[in-house]
Design a protein around this motif. Structure first.
Motif, mmCIF file in Angstrom:
data_model
loop_
_atom_site.group_PDB
_atom_site.id
_atom_site.type_symbol
_atom_site.label_atom_id
_atom_site.label_comp_id
_atom_site.label_asym_id
_atom_site.label_seq_id
_atom_site.Cartn_x
_atom_site.Cartn_y
_atom_site.Cartn_z
ATOM 1 N N SER A 77 0.821 -0.986 -0.028
ATOM 2 C CA SER A 77 0.273 0.126 0.513
ATOM 3 C C SER A 77 1.079 1.428 0.257
ATOM 4 C CB SER A 77 -1.345 -0.137 0.752
ATOM 5 O OG SER A 77 -1.668 -1.101 1.012
ATOM 6 N N ILE A 78 1.848 0.967 0.847
ATOM 7 C CA ILE A 78 3.183 2.330 0.753
ATOM 8 C C ILE A 78 3.124 2.998 -0.596
ATOM 9 C CG2 ILE A 78 5.338 3.353 1.556
ATOM 10 C CD1 ILE A 78 4.490 1.983 4.441
ATOM 11 N N MET A 128 -9.828 -6.172 5.030
ATOM 12 C CA MET A 128 -9.018 -5.098 5.676
ATOM 13 C C MET A 128 -8.470 -5.009 4.350
ATOM 14 S SD MET A 128 -7.942 -4.620 9.201
ATOM 15 C CE MET A 128 -6.951 -3.492 8.825
ATOM 16 N N GLN A 173 4.748 10.767 7.090
ATOM 17 C CA GLN A 173 5.931 11.426 7.638
ATOM 18 C C GLN A 173 6.053 9.494 7.471
ATOM 19 O OE1 GLN A 173 3.018 10.687 11.363
ATOM 20 N NE2 GLN A 173 4.886 11.157 12.581
ATOM 21 N N PRO A 203 7.838 5.186 5.687
ATOM 22 C CA PRO A 203 7.051 6.167 6.073
ATOM 23 C C PRO A 203 6.317 5.046 6.784
ATOM 24 C CG PRO A 203 7.352 5.397 3.279
ATOM 25 C CD PRO A 203 8.109 4.678 4.126
ATOM 26 N N MET A 204 5.542 5.626 7.814
ATOM 27 C CA MET A 204 4.820 5.487 8.714
ATOM 28 C C MET A 204 3.602 4.374 8.921
ATOM 29 S SD MET A 204 6.020 6.665 12.012
ATOM 30 C CE MET A 204 4.400 7.566 13.099
ATOM 31 N N GLY A 205 3.419 3.231 8.330
ATOM 32 C CA GLY A 205 2.667 2.638 7.706
ATOM 33 C C GLY A 205 2.126 1.480 8.478
ATOM 34 N N THR A 225 0.796 -0.789 11.816
ATOM 35 C CA THR A 225 -0.332 -0.633 12.380
ATOM 36 C C THR A 225 0.018 -0.704 14.420
ATOM 37 O OG1 THR A 225 -1.346 -2.372 11.528
ATOM 38 C CG2 THR A 225 -2.439 -0.317 10.815
ATOM 39 N N THR A 273 -6.739 -1.472 12.215
ATOM 40 C CA THR A 273 -6.862 -0.674 11.680
ATOM 41 C C THR A 273 -6.639 1.313 12.623
ATOM 42 O OG1 THR A 273 -7.858 0.092 13.245
ATOM 43 C CG2 THR A 273 -8.943 -2.093 11.855
ATOM 44 N N LYS A 274 -4.871 0.480 13.443
ATOM 45 C CA LYS A 274 -4.850 1.576 13.699
ATOM 46 C C LYS A 274 -3.473 1.831 13.578
ATOM 47 C CE LYS A 274 -8.334 3.951 16.134
ATOM 48 N NZ LYS A 274 -9.415 3.348 15.653
ATOM 49 N N ILE A 275 -2.825 3.119 12.838
ATOM 50 C CA ILE A 275 -1.284 3.889 12.234
ATOM 51 C C ILE A 275 -0.764 3.553 14.507
ATOM 52 C CG2 ILE A 275 0.266 4.975 12.349
ATOM 53 C CD1 ILE A 275 -0.714 4.126 9.583
ATOM 54 N N PHE A 278 2.007 4.955 16.714
ATOM 55 C CA PHE A 278 2.703 5.910 16.332
ATOM 56 C C PHE A 278 3.913 5.714 18.429
ATOM 57 C CE2 PHE A 278 -0.447 8.190 14.324
ATOM 58 C CZ PHE A 278 0.073 9.115 13.142
ATOM 59 N N HIS A 328 9.326 10.670 16.103
ATOM 60 C CA HIS A 328 8.430 9.546 15.925
ATOM 61 C C HIS A 328 9.171 8.365 15.280
ATOM 62 C CE1 HIS A 328 6.025 13.255 16.217
ATOM 63 N NE2 HIS A 328 6.616 13.648 16.083
ATOM 64 N N TYR A 365 2.247 16.987 11.536
ATOM 65 C CA TYR A 365 1.697 15.486 10.555
ATOM 66 C C TYR A 365 0.627 15.035 11.025
ATOM 67 C CZ TYR A 365 6.852 14.395 11.680
ATOM 68 O OH TYR A 365 8.423 14.704 11.232
ATOM 69 N N LEU A 388 -7.167 3.928 5.555
ATOM 70 C CA LEU A 388 -5.662 3.428 5.381
ATOM 71 C C LEU A 388 -5.689 3.397 3.743
ATOM 72 C CD1 LEU A 388 -4.925 1.460 8.534
ATOM 73 C CD2 LEU A 388 -4.287 2.904 8.236
ATOM 74 N N CYS A 443 -1.825 5.707 2.897
ATOM 75 C CA CYS A 443 -0.992 4.506 4.136
ATOM 76 C C CYS A 443 -0.188 4.458 5.028
ATOM 77 C CB CYS A 443 0.228 4.248 2.589
ATOM 78 S SG CYS A 443 1.112 5.015 2.459
ATOM 79 N N ALA A 444 -0.138 5.787 4.845
ATOM 80 C CA ALA A 444 0.679 6.755 6.422
ATOM 81 C C ALA A 444 -0.136 7.881 6.516
ATOM 82 C CB ALA A 444 2.314 6.821 6.227
ATOM 83 N N PRO A 445 0.753 8.558 8.599
ATOM 84 C CA PRO A 445 0.435 10.182 8.141
ATOM 85 C C PRO A 445 0.798 10.851 7.183
ATOM 86 C CG PRO A 445 1.315 9.246 10.022
ATOM 87 C CD PRO A 445 1.297 7.968 9.336
ATOM 88 N N VAL A 446 0.917 11.866 6.882
ATOM 89 C CA VAL A 446 1.348 13.011 6.022
ATOM 90 C C VAL A 446 2.163 13.642 6.597
ATOM 91 C CG1 VAL A 446 -0.694 12.519 3.979
ATOM 92 C CG2 VAL A 446 -1.276 14.184 5.445
ATOM 93 N N ALA A 447 2.848 14.746 6.048
ATOM 94 C CA ALA A 447 4.043 15.653 6.746
ATOM 95 C C ALA A 447 3.721 16.677 5.511
ATOM 96 C CB ALA A 447 5.509 15.015 6.062
ATOM 97 N N SER A 505 -14.227 -0.731 5.251
ATOM 98 C CA SER A 505 -12.549 -1.854 6.104
ATOM 99 C C SER A 505 -11.887 -1.267 6.781
ATOM 100 C CB SER A 505 -12.077 -2.023 4.698
ATOM 101 O OG SER A 505 -11.838 -1.520 3.601
ATOM 102 N N ARG A 506 -12.241 0.447 7.164
ATOM 103 C CA ARG A 506 -11.109 1.365 7.763
ATOM 104 C C ARG A 506 -9.959 1.504 6.633
ATOM 105 N NH1 ARG A 506 -13.795 2.365 12.423
ATOM 106 N NH2 ARG A 506 -15.462 0.801 12.249
#
Lengths: 506, 90, 119
Positions: free
Chosen positions: A337-338, A372, A397, A405-407, A409, A415-417, A419, A430, C27, C34, C37-41, C117-118
């Protein structure tokens, strides 16, 4: 064994060719000649306690390595002569070996430099001989990979400037920072990182199922250099285990130091291999095994055996190995996905997996894939079909330690990144995981220097602030090397070849 | 629990007699064939005898020729002129 | 634990705020989506209006998601560096408490991604 008094046996030969080759210095103290092998706190009382279990000596080394090279070059020649690139299953596969060339080959060369350095700086002659062989091996790997893959460079995009890209491209900072971290450590940490944690515990996952996959996809050239390299790796793995046992046997005080390095380098290596997870599950048109299956075979089973064996020295399995195991059913999907998000900035293509590929993933990942991940791939495919291929328009990020990349979970909530954060000298950092945070917290002085590609772009250090400027600075041909496979020059070329082939068959 | 030691070879003409020798000398060994490679697992300990390989190929064979077709292994290695042992435990 | 080294080992933080020419690195993470794919900066000036992030920046990024146009911003729930907060859209990022390398997360109740699917 025949009793030939003139012939030395293996153990005698090894002893004669790896001992007594050095001397105690007199003009300068030994500690000044070997300034790096004590500051890490590792205590060695008897350097002769080191023994290569294969008892390989330099003469035998040259003999067998020469034979390996002859075999390899016979295959490379025949691959080129017979247009082997046309025999691969599908040109999408070539993107996996673009990652191999840009990411892994540079690591092989870095390993060559690292082992040359360590070979110079360990004062025991046994390990120095072993490091010398390994340094030559790693150089051979770099050269044979470059040579083999140069054949693909004649036809496919993205292979042209791998060395330059390694120092600049955002995702290649992942392998680069990994190896730079190891090379800037002391010699004992370097061998623990590379010989043990990476070679012994993890490279099976890179070379074995992936190379088997290359074979399955008709890429005989890559298989051959892969397995030719891996035959050296098998020796490196054995030495990696030996070096750990050597340090642990020398002094009890070494145990906690080695344990911490194993914890650190297991996690760094595992994060690096997340790229391989993606290559196995998404980039091989014909698949051998899933990442989860490979993880079970090569880490859960083999690693359990290894760490049970090392218990007697007071070692435990690497910290956070349980998290890696929890992640096995999501890792490849998160990483793909990234790259799907950021293919417009990559030197290879991604694509929407075909139905049979999605079905394979559903079957291999029954608990996670349909719930998912499949919905996002279906949506992306619909959008792409409507001429609206999704690319993420903002930069991601990054994790300060692994630089991915902070992909990833939360271990207990996919379902949650995830951190994690640390503050050091009033500055915030981070991380993608507890593993990466721990590594930082142990040596923050080192990682405050991280060269994070996204931040460097913001600072204006990467050719400009516009994506086009950055791609130029990467030496990436915009519209050719990057973007979706669908519509790429690679795809057009492949379609032309297959059309000609079916015409010829009529 | 006895953990497996493993050794993996390329699936080649050169490796075949070595694989056969391992199967002959290690009753509990199991070989799994995958594309381009063969992975052999054996509980606890595995031995490769020079003499057995020589019988299969009809010529002198140096154990270090093993390096030409080896892909990977797991276990502690001990090699001399006559055999290689891969084992867990000391 | 101090680093083990062969000599003095003290280097400046590479990503300290003064190296970014007057902007804050920030961020942003849209929870339950999702597909991003990741938080953006983003590098934003500290005096940028918070509402401009939503109105000027987000559409070009998050607008690719079918849920984006359904967002009821009045109902969105926010956290800043792990603490719940209610942004004042007409005040600046700095006035809202954002600092260098702050993390802003937001949740949009009722929107749980493609087919729930979040994603």
């Amino acid at each position: 064994m025949s009793e030939n008094p003139k012939k030395l046996n293996l153990k005698q030969r090894y002893k004669l060719l790896t001992r007594g080759l050095d001397w105690e210095t007199t003009y300068q103290p030994m500690d000044k000649v070997f300034p790096f092998d004590t500051f890490e706190g590792i205590k060695i009382h008897d350097w002769d306690g080191w023994e290569d279990p294969f008892r390989l000596t330099m003469d035998a080394y040259w003999k067998y390595q020469a034979e390996k090279e002859r075999k390899l070059y016979a295959v490379i020649d025949s691959f080129a002569q017979n247009n082997g690139h046309m025999g691969i299953t599908d040109a999408r596969y070539v993107n996996a070996i673009k990652i191999l060339l840009t990411g892994v080959t540079s690591l092989e060369y870095a390993a060559h430099r690292g082992f040359s350095h360590v070979g110079r700086h360990l004062r025991g002659v046994g390990p120095r001989v072993a490091c010398q062989m390994q340094a030559i091996d790693e150089l051979r790997h770099a050269q044979t990979q470059i040579h083999t893959l140069s054949h693909y460079n004649r036809y496919f995009d993205g292979f042209h400037d791998w060395r330059h890209m390694y120092d600049r491209v955002w995702y290649l900072s992942v392998p680069k920072s990994f190896f730079d971290d190891a090379m800037t450590a002391g010699p004992f940490e370097f061998v623990t990182a590379i010989s043990f944690s990476f070679e012994y515990v993890l490279t099976n996952l890179l070379f074995v199922p992936f190379m088997s996959g290359a074979a399955y996809n008709g890429d005989m050239a890559t298989v051959t250099f892969g397995f030719s390299a891996q035959s050296d790796e098998a020796r490196h793995m054995t030495l990696g285990l030996e070096v750990i046992k050597f340090m642990l046997e020398q002094d009890e005080a070494n145990v906690p130091i080695v344990q911490r390095w194993i914890d650190k380098w297991f996690w760094r290596g595992y994060r690096l291999l997340s790229l391989v997870a993606m290559m196995m599950d998404y980039m091989l048109p014909k698949r051998v095994m899933s990442w989860a299956e490979a993880w079970e075979m090569y880490y859960e089973d083999a690693g359990a055996a290894l760490f049970e064996d090392l218990e007697r020295y007071g070692l435990r399995p690497p910290k956070y190995a349980d998290i890696a195991t929890k992640e096995k059913n999501r890792l490849s999907h998160e990483v793909w996905s990234i790259f799907y998000n950021y293919t417009h900035a990559a030197a290879f293509h991604t694509w929407s997996p075909e139905d049979n590929e999605l079905d394979w993933l559903s079957e291999k990942y029954p608990d996670t894939f349909d719930k998912m991940y499949r919905p996002r791939f279906d949506y992306w495919r619909e959008q792409a079909a409507a001429g609206n291929r999704f690319y993420n328009q903002a930069l991601p990020q990054l994790c300060t330690t692994c630089q991915i990349p902070m992909g990833f979970t939360e271990p207990d909530d996919p379902t949650k990144i995830c951190f994690r954060e640390s503050v050091f000298k009033h500055e915030r950092y981070h991380f993608c995981s507890d593993g990466c945070k721990d590594i930082f917290d142990w040596e923050p002085e080192k990682y405050v220097q991280s060269w994070l590609p996204v931040h460097e772009i913001f600072k204006g250090n990467c050719g400009g602030t516009d994506l086009k400027d950055v791609l130029k600075w990467y030496h990436l041909n915009d519209g050719v090397d990057n973007m979706d496979y669908e519509g790429s020059p690679d795809q057009r070329l492949w379609a032309e070849w297959t059309a000609n082939r079916s015409k010829a068959a009529e | 629990m006895t953990r497996n030691v493993t050794i993996t070879f390329q699936n080649t003409e050169e490796a075949r007699p070595i694989i056969e020798a391992i199967e002959a000398d290690n009753q509990n060994a199991t070989a799994v064939v995958m594309p381009a490679m063969v992975k052999i697992d054996c509980p606890g300990r595995l031995i490769i005898n020079r003499v057995t390989v020589e019988e299969k190929i009809g010529r002198d064979w140096d154990l270090q020729e093993l390096h030409l077709s080896l892909i990977s292994l797991a276990g502690n290695v001990d090699e001399d002129d006559d055999r290689i042992i891969i084992a867990w435990g000391s | 634990m101090a680093i083990q080294s062969i000599g003095d080992y003290d280097f400046p933080a590479r990503d300290a705020i003064e190296n970014f020419g007057g902007v804050l690195v920030t961020y942003w993470n849209w929870l339950d989506h999702l597909m991003f794919c990741a938080p953006v900066a983003f590098p934003f000036p500290p005096d940028m209006r918070f509402g401009d992030v939503l109105e000027q920046v987000f559409p070009g990024v998050y607008g690719a998601h079918p849920d984006f146009n359904k967002i009821d911003w009045a109902a969105a729930r926010w956290t800043l560096d792990g603490q719940t907060f209610t942004p004042d859209l007409d005040r600046s990022l700095a006035e809202n408490g954002l600092g260098h390398k702050s993390v802003v997360k937001f949740e949009t109740p009722g929107l749980d991604g493609i087919k729930g699917s979040r994603t």
